[in-house]
Design an enzyme around this catalytic site. Structure first.
Site, PDB file in Angstrom:
ATOM      1  N   GLY A 128     -16.031  14.894  33.345  1.00  0.00           N
ATOM      2  CA  GLY A 128     -14.872  14.017  33.428  1.00  0.00           C
ATOM      3  C   GLY A 128     -13.908  14.408  34.528  1.00  0.00           C
ATOM      4  O   GLY A 128     -14.061  15.447  35.175  1.00  0.00           O
TER       5      GLY A 128
ATOM      6  N   GLY B 186     -15.884  25.256  50.020  1.00  0.00           N
ATOM      7  CA  GLY B 186     -14.461  25.576  50.109  1.00  0.00           C
ATOM      8  C   GLY B 186     -13.673  24.556  50.888  1.00  0.00           C
ATOM      9  O   GLY B 186     -13.827  23.346  50.695  1.00  0.00           O
TER      10      GLY B 186
ATOM     11  N   THR C 221     -11.641  19.251  52.735  1.00  0.00           N
ATOM     12  CA  THR C 221     -12.330  19.889  51.619  1.00  0.00           C
ATOM     13  C   THR C 221     -13.838  19.807  51.851  1.00  0.00           C
ATOM     14  O   THR C 221     -14.356  18.786  52.309  1.00  0.00           O
ATOM     15  CB  THR C 221     -11.956  19.237  50.282  1.00  0.00           C
ATOM     16  OG1 THR C 221     -12.240  17.836  50.319  1.00  0.00           O
ATOM     17  CG2 THR C 221     -10.462  19.431  50.009  1.00  0.00           C
ATOM     18  N   LEU C 222     -14.525  20.896  51.507  1.00  0.00           N
ATOM     19  CA  LEU C 222     -15.950  21.035  51.830  1.00  0.00           C
ATOM     20  C   LEU C 222     -16.809  21.217  50.589  1.00  0.00           C
ATOM     21  O   LEU C 222     -17.912  21.769  50.667  1.00  0.00           O
ATOM     22  CB  LEU C 222     -16.140  22.230  52.769  1.00  0.00           C
ATOM     23  CG  LEU C 222     -15.275  22.252  54.032  1.00  0.00           C
ATOM     24  CD1 LEU C 222     -15.431  23.582  54.762  1.00  0.00           C
ATOM     25  CD2 LEU C 222     -15.644  21.081  54.946  1.00  0.00           C
TER      26      LEU C 222
ATOM     27  N   SER D 212     -11.127  17.321  32.690  1.00  0.00           N
ATOM     28  CA  SER D 212     -11.615  18.600  33.213  1.00  0.00           C
ATOM     29  C   SER D 212     -10.530  19.424  33.888  1.00  0.00           C
ATOM     30  O   SER D 212     -10.760  20.582  34.232  1.00  0.00           O
ATOM     31  CB  SER D 212     -12.734  18.333  34.231  1.00  0.00           C
ATOM     32  OG  SER D 212     -12.212  17.809  35.445  1.00  0.00           O
TER      33      SER D 212
ATOM     34  N   ASP E 121      -9.131  15.729  43.579  1.00  0.00           N
ATOM     35  CA  ASP E 121      -7.769  15.442  43.127  1.00  0.00           C
ATOM     36  C   ASP E 121      -7.157  16.651  42.433  1.00  0.00           C
ATOM     37  O   ASP E 121      -5.949  16.894  42.543  1.00  0.00           O
ATOM     38  CB  ASP E 121      -7.774  14.236  42.187  1.00  0.00           C
ATOM     39  CG  ASP E 121      -8.201  12.964  42.887  1.00  0.00           C
ATOM     40  OD1 ASP E 121      -7.848  12.797  44.071  1.00  0.00           O
ATOM     41  OD2 ASP E 121      -8.886  12.138  42.258  1.00  0.00           O
TER      42      ASP E 121
ATOM     43  N   MET F  68      -9.433   3.354  34.544  1.00  0.00           N
ATOM     44  CA  MET F  68     -10.259   3.893  33.478  1.00  0.00           C
ATOM     45  C   MET F  68     -11.637   4.151  34.077  1.00  0.00           C
ATOM     46  O   MET F  68     -12.277   3.245  34.613  1.00  0.00           O
ATOM     47  CB  MET F  68     -10.376   2.918  32.299  1.00  0.00           C
ATOM     48  CG  MET F  68     -11.164   3.493  31.135  1.00  0.00           C
ATOM     49  SD  MET F  68     -10.419   4.988  30.416  1.00  0.00           S
ATOM     50  CE  MET F  68      -9.029   4.285  29.543  1.00  0.00           C
TER      51      MET F  68
ATOM     52  N   GLY G  99      -4.490   8.495  41.755  1.00  0.00           N
ATOM     53  CA  GLY G  99      -3.081   8.767  41.515  1.00  0.00           C
ATOM     54  C   GLY G  99      -2.872   9.499  40.205  1.00  0.00           C
ATOM     55  O   GLY G  99      -2.206  10.541  40.154  1.00  0.00           O
ATOM     56  N   ALA G 100      -3.442   8.964  39.135  1.00  0.00           N
ATOM     57  CA  ALA G 100      -3.310   9.601  37.831  1.00  0.00           C
ATOM     58  C   ALA G 100      -3.925  10.993  37.837  1.00  0.00           C
ATOM     59  O   ALA G 100      -3.369  11.939  37.265  1.00  0.00           O
ATOM     60  CB  ALA G 100      -3.977   8.743  36.766  1.00  0.00           C
TER      61      ALA G 100
END
Length: 297
Positions: A280, A217, A212-213, A284, A245, A12, A41-42
């Site tokens: 969020g 990008g 990832t940048l 999002s 993620d 959470m 993971g979620a």
């Protein structure tokens, strides 16, 4: 339909929004506070499900209100939670400060995630039925290794997000097909500040790397082709929590659907661009039509 399994954390997110994050010993006044279901993971499970895959989540939540809400959030996004176990004790939490530039600082308390130190009965079967397995490092390393090894036994492709960054043993990396660190994680793993140098060093251990940048990008390297640099869409960032993620979840769907790598990376970057325009993490994350709209914009 593409099948994706995710073995990882459920937290959470306790999110404070402030003009700037406090320095050590400093107190600042925030403008808002929210509780938002998350955990890497979620996050990746929800991102992949909203991007169009059938997703199964393997992990644990506590026997508390946070755990019930996180399970409900996954199910609402279409994620199968049959392999999400409930244990006595608290759920995991992430304590996040988001500044007015959209940057964030995070402290994670594992809670129930700390009990996921092995594959439970049935977990290997879920992995075996998937096209791809997504892994992160917010659960005990033993379970991550077990998951990667199970995936290799069944010919399932693996994607590892090495966060939080830590030394990675060969028994794990030998079973990883794609490694997706951000710039800082890549530097931590290799002691090389330049993302291209870091990615090149990581290719000694895994066949493909995406660094990832952020707003710049991403960078893709593989052992048998020229590097690719994919620009991110130009958008006004509100909150970058969960953007990485979102990128990984969408990328996994694109790759499982056999999109060419350049297209897959651009599509994932479009998904992340949608997500940073909202507050969020899980809240999002875009649905497939929103990704397509951003991708073609």
């Amino acid at each position: 339909m593409t099948q994706i399994a995710v073995l990882g954390s459920m937290n959470m997110d306790l999110v404070a929004y402030a003009e700037k994050a406090p320095l050590l010993g400093e107190t600042v006044t925030g403008r808002a506070f929210r509780t938002i279901p998350g955990g890497k993971g979620a996050n990746q499970a929800i991102a992949a499900a909203r991007a169009g895959a059938m997703v199964s989540m393997i992990g644990a939540v506590g026997h508390d209100a946070y755990g019930a809400r996180m399970r409900e959030t996954l199910e609402h996004s279409g994620v199968d939670t049959d392999s999400l176990r409930t244990i006595e004790g608290p759920s995991g939490t992430a304590h996040i400060v988001v500044d007015d530039e959209g940057g964030n600082a995070i402290v994670v308390i594992p809670g129930a995630n700390g009990t996921v130190d092995h594959l439970a009965p049935g977990d290997e079967g879920v992995i075996a039925c998937a096209d791809m397995l997504l892994l992160q490092l917010e659960i005990p390393l033993a379970a991550v290794v077990a998951g990667a090894q199970a995936a290799r036994r069944h010919g399932v492709r693996t994607v590892l997000t090495p966060s939080p960054a830590r030394p990675l043993p060969s028994e794990l990396l030998d079973h990883i097909d794609l490694l997706v660190p951000n710039e800082r994680e890549a530097a931590t793993l290799t002691d090389r500040a330049d993302p291209r140098d870091a990615a090149a060093a990581l290719l000694d251990r895994v066949p493909q790397v995406v660094v990832t940048l952020g707003a710049a990008g991403c960078l893709y390297l593989t052992r048998d082709a020229a590097p690719l640099v994919i620009a991110a869409p130009r958008v006004a960032a509100v909150d970058s929590t969960g953007a990485g993620d979102t990128f990984v979840g969408a990328l996994a769907v694109a790759l499982a659907e056999e999109k060419p790598i350049r297209e897959a990376l651009s599509w994932a970057a479009a998904a992340a661009a949608v997500s940073v325009q909202r507050e969020g993490a899980t809240e999002s994350m875009p649905y497939r039509p929103e990704i397509e709209a951003q991708y073609t914009a």
